[in-house]
Design an enzyme around this catalytic site. Structure first.
Site, PDB file in Angstrom:
ATOM      1  N   CYS A 384       0.857  -1.478  -0.121  1.00 49.72           N
ATOM      2  CA  CYS A 384      -0.079   0.137  -0.312  1.00 49.72           C
ATOM      3  C   CYS A 384       0.922   1.183   0.435  1.00 49.72           C
ATOM      4  O   CYS A 384       1.642   1.418  -0.604  1.00 49.72           O
ATOM      5  CB  CYS A 384      -0.771  -0.099   1.333  1.00 49.72           C
ATOM      6  SG  CYS A 384      -2.258   1.028   0.535  1.00 49.72           S
ATOM      7  N   HIS A 510      -3.735  -4.905   0.592  1.00 48.72           N
ATOM      8  CA  HIS A 510      -2.743  -5.780   1.482  1.00 48.72           C
ATOM      9  C   HIS A 510      -3.188  -6.963   0.850  1.00 48.72           C
ATOM     10  O   HIS A 510      -4.449  -8.000   1.372  1.00 48.72           O
ATOM     11  CB  HIS A 510      -4.055  -4.828   2.155  1.00 48.72           C
ATOM     12  CG  HIS A 510      -3.555  -3.717   2.458  1.00 48.72           C
ATOM     13  ND1 HIS A 510      -2.705  -3.207   3.542  1.00 48.72           N
ATOM     14  CD2 HIS A 510      -4.137  -2.785   2.568  1.00 48.72           C
ATOM     15  CE1 HIS A 510      -3.174  -1.916   3.710  1.00 48.72           C
ATOM     16  NE2 HIS A 510      -3.540  -1.156   3.153  1.00 48.72           N
ATOM     17  N   GLU A 512      -1.432  -9.340   3.323  1.00 51.76           N
ATOM     18  CA  GLU A 512      -1.540  -9.710   4.574  1.00 51.76           C
ATOM     19  C   GLU A 512      -3.342 -10.356   5.053  1.00 51.76           C
ATOM     20  O   GLU A 512      -2.776 -11.394   6.060  1.00 51.76           O
ATOM     21  CB  GLU A 512      -1.133  -8.873   5.692  1.00 51.76           C
ATOM     22  CG  GLU A 512      -1.645  -7.726   5.544  1.00 51.76           C
ATOM     23  CD  GLU A 512      -1.170  -6.551   5.085  1.00 51.76           C
ATOM     24  OE1 GLU A 512      -1.494  -5.284   5.330  1.00 51.76           O
ATOM     25  OE2 GLU A 512      -1.143  -6.817   3.503  1.00 51.76           O
TER      26      GLU A 512
END
Length: 537
Positions: A384, A510, A512
């Site tokens: 990001c 993102h 994750e």
């Protein structure tokens, strides 16, 4: 048919790990062949955590459908096969917003609107809707905060009502509490647990099971004392002892028969598939890794561990996939802005990761870290804001665009490499107005990203307002910048790479949020693999 419910509350102190306990219970239920759903009820008045400072709330988790939610939803998805949604996080703000909107429309037909029944009915309605839509066998509902908090009372009253409305064997209450060990006295104390359960009973909730957080084993005498004073069976006093890794918790709870206890209380009979794969491919690899590396995470919210919770966990997952222990070295980006050498902070790292964030503070330190990784040929992963600062660094130091910047940090910059999307320029309200949720990304085949995913089309979750400015695309490409992925509908840049670098990948989304301990995200897996190669040189 309506599924069954498990309500989870917490007492004595905060940070007891209700979220981990709830996620672990979800894992246990799935191992028994049950479909589970999970809901987090947060008692704060914010509609969602989207406008909250990370130092206040920690990480903001993002769902596929674009909800900004509590970080516990991340635990739910990491431990289980559950897909959370905007209905999985219920806040006081969301409830009051809905009730007040209905009142203004006249939906209550002139009645006096009150906490009971209107607020509690709205809470029950949202819980039931989420459970019904998920078609789950069992819905786990975690109540945020601690018993005794004023703001949690409407949620506790709502689940009290639900328990008795649903009937016998349809719902149970699990209370997570603390058994502190007083070193000076050499004793483990049960009184805090007794008081916490007493507060629950005062409002009409009698727990079926107690999960007792403790540093030391519970003796037979202590277990009997807790059972007697808290009005639960001895077998329902479950020891939730500290473990080295959070992914050991489901195994620890299973060893004590918590899944059998829950199924017995809910009158459910299911075969036990066990957790052997979880133990073998997650816990055993965590406890007995073959390799070890250090990853520097350069962020601006480093002092609060929960601010980058999913990032840290995804790094651990990447390590599990590579049979490697990942030591995370946390670096405050502001410390890199003091004009001194970066070597003391980054020289011994085998990989450098820059996570997301907002605002100008610490940005120049992040840019310096990117330059260090690029020039020293250290594996680099930007996420990001990490992608945005990587782009700014390349524009400044490789392309000669010395004034390159983001309009987030300098609205009048002459070289707006990063800028607002056109549709973002007229937005006045900050809540839930970013580019949020799941978007498609098309990868170019001759890229490290494609090698990681092994597919041309991927879907990833977003949370940002600013994008790469395509006016500068050709300038950067001419110097070896690779635009490895883009959102095809609007041509928005999603992934960038640098040619002739061992591993330099940064993405606008993102990743994750879609990583699991038994299924590491492809980019985290390959980042750790690249870092491991640096060790083995």
């Amino acid at each position: 048919m309506m599924g069954k419910f498990i309500f989870i509350t917490g007492g004595v102190v905060s940070s007891l790990g209700k979220g981990i306990a709830a996620a672990s219970i979800g894992k246990l239920l799935e191992a028994r062949g049950l479909k589970a759903a999970m809901i987090k009820c947060d008692p704060y008045l914010n509609v969602d955590p989207g406008t909250m400072n990370p130092f206040q709330h920690g990480e903001v988790y993002v769902t596929d459908d674009g909800a900004e939610a509590d970080l516990d939803l991340g635990h739910y998805e990491r431990f289980t096969n559950i897909h959370v949604s905007r209905d999985s996080n219920i806040t006081t703000g969301k409830i009051y917003y809905s009730v007040i909107t209905k009142e203004r429309r006249g939906d209550y037909l002139g009645k006096t609107v009150q906490i009971i029944p209107h607020i509690t009915d709205e809470i029950k309605r949202d819980i039931m809707k989420a459970s019904r839509d998920s078609k789950a066998d069992v819905t786990i509902v975690e109540i945020g905060g601690t018993v005794g908090d004023i703001e949690s009372l409407p949620f506790l009253e709502a689940i009290r009502q639900m328990r008795w409305e649903l009937g016998e064997h349809s719902a149970i209450d699990i209370h997570v509490t603390l058994l502190p060990y007083i070193k000076a006295a050499g004793e483990q104390k049960t009184k805090p647990t007794q008081h916490s359960v007493g507060r629950l009973r005062e409002i009409g909730i009698i727990p079926d099971i107690l999960l007792c957080r403790t540093e030391r084993p519970i003796s037979k005498e202590q277990r009997e004392k807790i059972a007697l004073f808290c009005n639960v069976e001895k077998e329902a006093v479950v020891e939730a002892s500290d473990v080295e890794h959070i992914y050991e918790v489901p195994l620890s709870l299973k060893e004590q028969g918590l899944d059998d206890l829950i199924l017995k209380r809910l009158n459910i009979k299911r075969a036990d598939k066990g957790l052997s794969n979880w133990k073998r491919y997650v816990v055993d690899r965590l406890k007995n890794p073959k390799h070890e590396i250090k990853i520097a995470v350069v962020g601006k919210y480093i002092s609060l561990p929960d601010a980058y919770k999913s990032i840290y966990e995804a790094l651990v997952h990447g390590g599990i996939a590579n049979n490697t222990k990942v030591n995370i070295h946390k670096v405050d980006s502001e410390d890199l802005e003091k004009g001194k050498s970066l070597d003391p902070f980054l020289a011994d790292a085998q990989g450098i990761l820059i996570p997301g964030g907002f605002g100008e503070r610490g940005i120049e330190g992040k840019i310096a870290a990117v330059q260090y990784a690029r020039e020293k040929r250290i594996p680099f992963f930007g996420i990001c804001l990490g992608m945005q600062v990587a782009t700014i660094e390349f524009a400044r130091h490789v392309c000669g665009l010395k004034e390159a910047n983001s309009t987030e940090f300098n609205k009048s910059t002459a070289v707006p490499i990063i800028s607002l999307l056109e549709e973002q320029k007229h937005i006045k309200h900050l809540g839930a107005t970013m580019r949020l949720g799941l978007y498609t990304c098309k990868l170019i085949k001759d890229s490290k990203s494609f090698q990681a995913y092994q597919q041309e089309s991927i879907n990833e979750r977003h949370r940002h307002r600013y994008e790469f400015n395509n006016e500068f695309r050709k300038t950067l490409e001419a110097k070896g910048f690779v635009f490895a992925g883009q959102y095809p509908q609007k041509g928005l840049v999603e992934i960038i790479e640098i040619k002739d670098h061992p591993w330099f990948v940064a993405c606008q989304f993102h990743p994750e949020f879609q990583s699991k301990p038994d299924k590491a995200h492809p980019l985290f897996r390959e980042f750790i693999r690249a870092a491991l190669k640096r060790v083995n040189k």
